[in-house]
Scaffold this motif. Structure first.
Motif, PDB file in Angstrom:
ATOM      1  N   GLU A  20       0.653  -0.890   0.726  1.00  0.00           N
ATOM      2  CA  GLU A  20      -0.030   0.177   0.502  1.00  0.00           C
ATOM      3  C   GLU A  20       0.708   0.895  -0.007  1.00  0.00           C
ATOM      4  OE1 GLU A  20      -1.841  -0.452   3.241  1.00  0.00           O
ATOM      5  OE2 GLU A  20      -3.217  -2.209   3.111  1.00  0.00           O
ATOM      6  N   TYR A  21       1.701   1.427   0.302  1.00  0.00           N
ATOM      7  CA  TYR A  21       2.593   2.230   0.861  1.00  0.00           C
ATOM      8  C   TYR A  21       3.923   2.407  -0.481  1.00  0.00           C
ATOM      9  CZ  TYR A  21       7.136   4.753   2.254  1.00  0.00           C
ATOM     10  OH  TYR A  21       8.069   5.826   2.216  1.00  0.00           O
ATOM     11  N   ARG A  22       3.550   1.397  -1.332  1.00  0.00           N
ATOM     12  CA  ARG A  22       5.537   1.484  -2.430  1.00  0.00           C
ATOM     13  C   ARG A  22       4.152   2.614  -3.741  1.00  0.00           C
ATOM     14  NH1 ARG A  22       8.574  -4.011  -2.068  1.00  0.00           N
ATOM     15  NH2 ARG A  22      10.146  -2.396  -0.385  1.00  0.00           N
ATOM     16  N   ARG A  23       2.803   1.847  -3.546  1.00  0.00           N
ATOM     17  CA  ARG A  23       1.745   2.537  -4.440  1.00  0.00           C
ATOM     18  C   ARG A  23       0.722   3.719  -4.186  1.00  0.00           C
ATOM     19  NH1 ARG A  23      -3.726  -0.339  -2.978  1.00  0.00           N
ATOM     20  NH2 ARG A  23      -1.877  -1.816  -3.166  1.00  0.00           N
ATOM     21  N   ALA A  24       1.104   4.308  -2.659  1.00  0.00           N
ATOM     22  CA  ALA A  24       0.672   5.745  -2.487  1.00  0.00           C
ATOM     23  C   ALA A  24       1.804   6.258  -2.751  1.00  0.00           C
ATOM     24  CB  ALA A  24      -0.092   5.261  -0.964  1.00  0.00           C
ATOM     25  N   ALA A  25       3.507   5.878  -2.660  1.00  0.00           N
ATOM     26  CA  ALA A  25       4.434   7.000  -3.158  1.00  0.00           C
ATOM     27  C   ALA A  25       4.671   7.304  -4.682  1.00  0.00           C
ATOM     28  CB  ALA A  25       5.587   6.117  -2.323  1.00  0.00           C
ATOM     29  N   LEU A  26       4.098   6.411  -5.492  1.00  0.00           N
ATOM     30  CA  LEU A  26       4.188   6.111  -6.674  1.00  0.00           C
ATOM     31  C   LEU A  26       2.628   7.338  -7.755  1.00  0.00           C
ATOM     32  CD1 LEU A  26       4.873   2.917  -8.089  1.00  0.00           C
ATOM     33  CD2 LEU A  26       6.265   4.566  -8.283  1.00  0.00           C
ATOM     34  N   GLU A  27       2.035   7.243  -5.950  1.00  0.00           N
ATOM     35  CA  GLU A  27       0.485   8.632  -6.633  1.00  0.00           C
ATOM     36  C   GLU A  27       0.947   9.847  -6.613  1.00  0.00           C
ATOM     37  OE1 GLU A  27      -2.694   6.280  -5.639  1.00  0.00           O
ATOM     38  OE2 GLU A  27      -2.470   4.619  -6.559  1.00  0.00           O
ATOM     39  N   LEU A  28       1.697   9.765  -5.452  1.00  0.00           N
ATOM     40  CA  LEU A  28       1.920  11.307  -4.108  1.00  0.00           C
ATOM     41  C   LEU A  28       3.282  11.976  -4.720  1.00  0.00           C
ATOM     42  CD1 LEU A  28      -0.379  10.296  -1.106  1.00  0.00           C
ATOM     43  CD2 LEU A  28      -0.857  12.160  -3.127  1.00  0.00           C
ATOM     44  N   VAL A  29       4.627  11.051  -5.076  1.00  0.00           N
ATOM     45  CA  VAL A  29       5.368  12.152  -4.957  1.00  0.00           C
ATOM     46  C   VAL A  29       5.924  11.862  -6.230  1.00  0.00           C
ATOM     47  CG1 VAL A  29       7.724  11.172  -4.795  1.00  0.00           C
ATOM     48  CG2 VAL A  29       5.912  10.217  -2.637  1.00  0.00           C
ATOM     49  N   TYR A  30       6.567  13.088  -6.154  1.00  0.00           N
ATOM     50  CA  TYR A  30       7.065  14.189  -8.302  1.00  0.00           C
ATOM     51  C   TYR A  30       8.139  14.269  -7.987  1.00  0.00           C
ATOM     52  CZ  TYR A  30       1.349  14.442  -7.905  1.00  0.00           C
ATOM     53  OH  TYR A  30       0.590  13.951  -8.261  1.00  0.00           O
ATOM     54  N   ALA A  31       8.503  14.552  -8.671  1.00  0.00           N
ATOM     55  CA  ALA A  31       9.408  14.788  -9.311  1.00  0.00           C
ATOM     56  C   ALA A  31       9.731  16.542  -8.416  1.00  0.00           C
ATOM     57  CB  ALA A  31       9.872  15.539 -11.169  1.00  0.00           C
ATOM     58  N   GLY A  32      10.991  16.386  -7.996  1.00  0.00           N
ATOM     59  CA  GLY A  32      11.465  17.799  -7.531  1.00  0.00           C
ATOM     60  C   GLY A  32      10.975  17.355  -5.184  1.00  0.00           C
ATOM     61  N   ASP A  33      10.539  16.838  -5.286  1.00  0.00           N
ATOM     62  CA  ASP A  33       9.787  16.458  -4.390  1.00  0.00           C
ATOM     63  C   ASP A  33      11.168  15.839  -2.626  1.00  0.00           C
ATOM     64  OD1 ASP A  33       7.356  17.233  -4.413  1.00  0.00           O
ATOM     65  OD2 ASP A  33       6.401  15.707  -4.297  1.00  0.00           O
ATOM     66  N   VAL A  34      11.064  15.925  -1.657  1.00  0.00           N
ATOM     67  CA  VAL A  34      11.911  15.753  -0.744  1.00  0.00           C
ATOM     68  C   VAL A  34      10.950  14.817   0.147  1.00  0.00           C
ATOM     69  CG1 VAL A  34      13.128  15.982   0.863  1.00  0.00           C
ATOM     70  CG2 VAL A  34      13.025  18.347  -0.806  1.00  0.00           C
ATOM     71  N   ALA A  35      11.688  13.654   0.446  1.00  0.00           N
ATOM     72  CA  ALA A  35      10.810  12.688   1.365  1.00  0.00           C
ATOM     73  C   ALA A  35      12.129  12.168   2.449  1.00  0.00           C
ATOM     74  CB  ALA A  35      10.278  11.351  -0.326  1.00  0.00           C
ATOM     75  N   LEU A  36      10.434  11.850   3.326  1.00  0.00           N
ATOM     76  CA  LEU A  36      11.531  10.709   4.341  1.00  0.00           C
ATOM     77  C   LEU A  36      10.743   9.964   4.468  1.00  0.00           C
ATOM     78  CD1 LEU A  36      13.206  10.625   7.177  1.00  0.00           C
ATOM     79  CD2 LEU A  36      11.312  11.943   7.964  1.00  0.00           C
ATOM     80  N   GLU A  37      11.888   8.711   4.755  1.00  0.00           N
ATOM     81  CA  GLU A  37      10.834   7.706   4.841  1.00  0.00           C
ATOM     82  C   GLU A  37      11.431   6.885   6.293  1.00  0.00           C
ATOM     83  OE1 GLU A  37      10.304   2.260   3.477  1.00  0.00           O
ATOM     84  OE2 GLU A  37      12.334   3.856   2.295  1.00  0.00           O
ATOM     85  N   ILE A  38      10.407   6.566   6.919  1.00  0.00           N
ATOM     86  CA  ILE A  38      10.846   6.555   9.101  1.00  0.00           C
ATOM     87  C   ILE A  38      10.863   4.814   7.800  1.00  0.00           C
ATOM     88  CG2 ILE A  38      10.074   6.422  10.814  1.00  0.00           C
ATOM     89  CD1 ILE A  38       9.188   9.105  10.190  1.00  0.00           C
ATOM     90  N   GLY A  39      11.865   3.797   8.837  1.00  0.00           N
ATOM     91  CA  GLY A  39      11.359   2.473   8.729  1.00  0.00           C
ATOM     92  C   GLY A  39      11.790   2.450   7.335  1.00  0.00           C
ATOM     93  N   CYS A  40      13.041   2.429   6.949  1.00  0.00           N
ATOM     94  CA  CYS A  40      13.301   2.035   5.921  1.00  0.00           C
ATOM     95  C   CYS A  40      13.839   1.076   5.363  1.00  0.00           C
ATOM     96  CB  CYS A  40      14.310   3.246   5.128  1.00  0.00           C
ATOM     97  SG  CYS A  40      15.443   3.249   5.647  1.00  0.00           S
ATOM     98  N   HIS A  41      14.206   0.069   6.311  1.00  0.00           N
ATOM     99  CA  HIS A  41      15.248  -1.729   6.136  1.00  0.00           C
ATOM    100  C   HIS A  41      16.066  -1.847   5.560  1.00  0.00           C
ATOM    101  CE1 HIS A  41      11.033  -2.519   8.358  1.00  0.00           C
ATOM    102  NE2 HIS A  41      10.667  -1.926   7.799  1.00  0.00           N
ATOM    103  N   GLU A  42      15.850  -2.224   4.571  1.00  0.00           N
ATOM    104  CA  GLU A  42      16.950  -2.748   3.721  1.00  0.00           C
ATOM    105  C   GLU A  42      16.889  -1.317   2.086  1.00  0.00           C
ATOM    106  OE1 GLU A  42      18.666  -6.509   2.474  1.00  0.00           O
ATOM    107  OE2 GLU A  42      17.929  -6.971   5.009  1.00  0.00           O
TER     108      GLU A  42
END
Length: 99
Positions: A20-42
């Motif tokens: 669900e998170y990956r699908r949402a990221a693809l829909e909500l994150v755009y070129a030029g955005d800055v993102a923080l992933e908490i719990g990034c694992h590997e």
């Protein structure tokens, strides 16, 4: 045009499952955005986000596990992912007091 204006606002994505998170990221994150992933694992989702943010964006992946962060740094080297960083952080314990 209204959609572009909405993109300038900060977005917070919280999902219970990785798919669900990956699908949402693809829909909500755009070129030029800055993102923080908490719990990034590997780091796989962080790397996906870095590609989505592009050259004008940046991604920071944090995890409390030193071995996971070390694995992410090897798996996604900065030479190939220049706008992606991984750091050890026990969120929210590592935040400064009052943050």
């Amino acid at each position: 045009m209204r959609r572009m204006a909405a993109r300038t606002l900060p977005r917070l994505v919280v999902c219970a499952r990785t798919r669900e998170y990956r699908r949402a990221a693809l829909e909500l994150v755009y070129a030029g955005d800055v993102a923080l992933e908490i719990g990034c694992h590997e780091g796989l989702t962080s790397a996906i986000l870095e590609r989505r943010c592009g050259e004008a964006g940046a991604v920071l992946g944090v995890d409390r596990s030193r071995p996971a962060v070390a694995a992410a740094q090897v798996r996604f080297p900065s030479a190939e992912y220049p706008n992606l960083r991984f750091e050890v952080c026990d969120f929210p314990r590592d935040l400064p007091n009052g943050a």
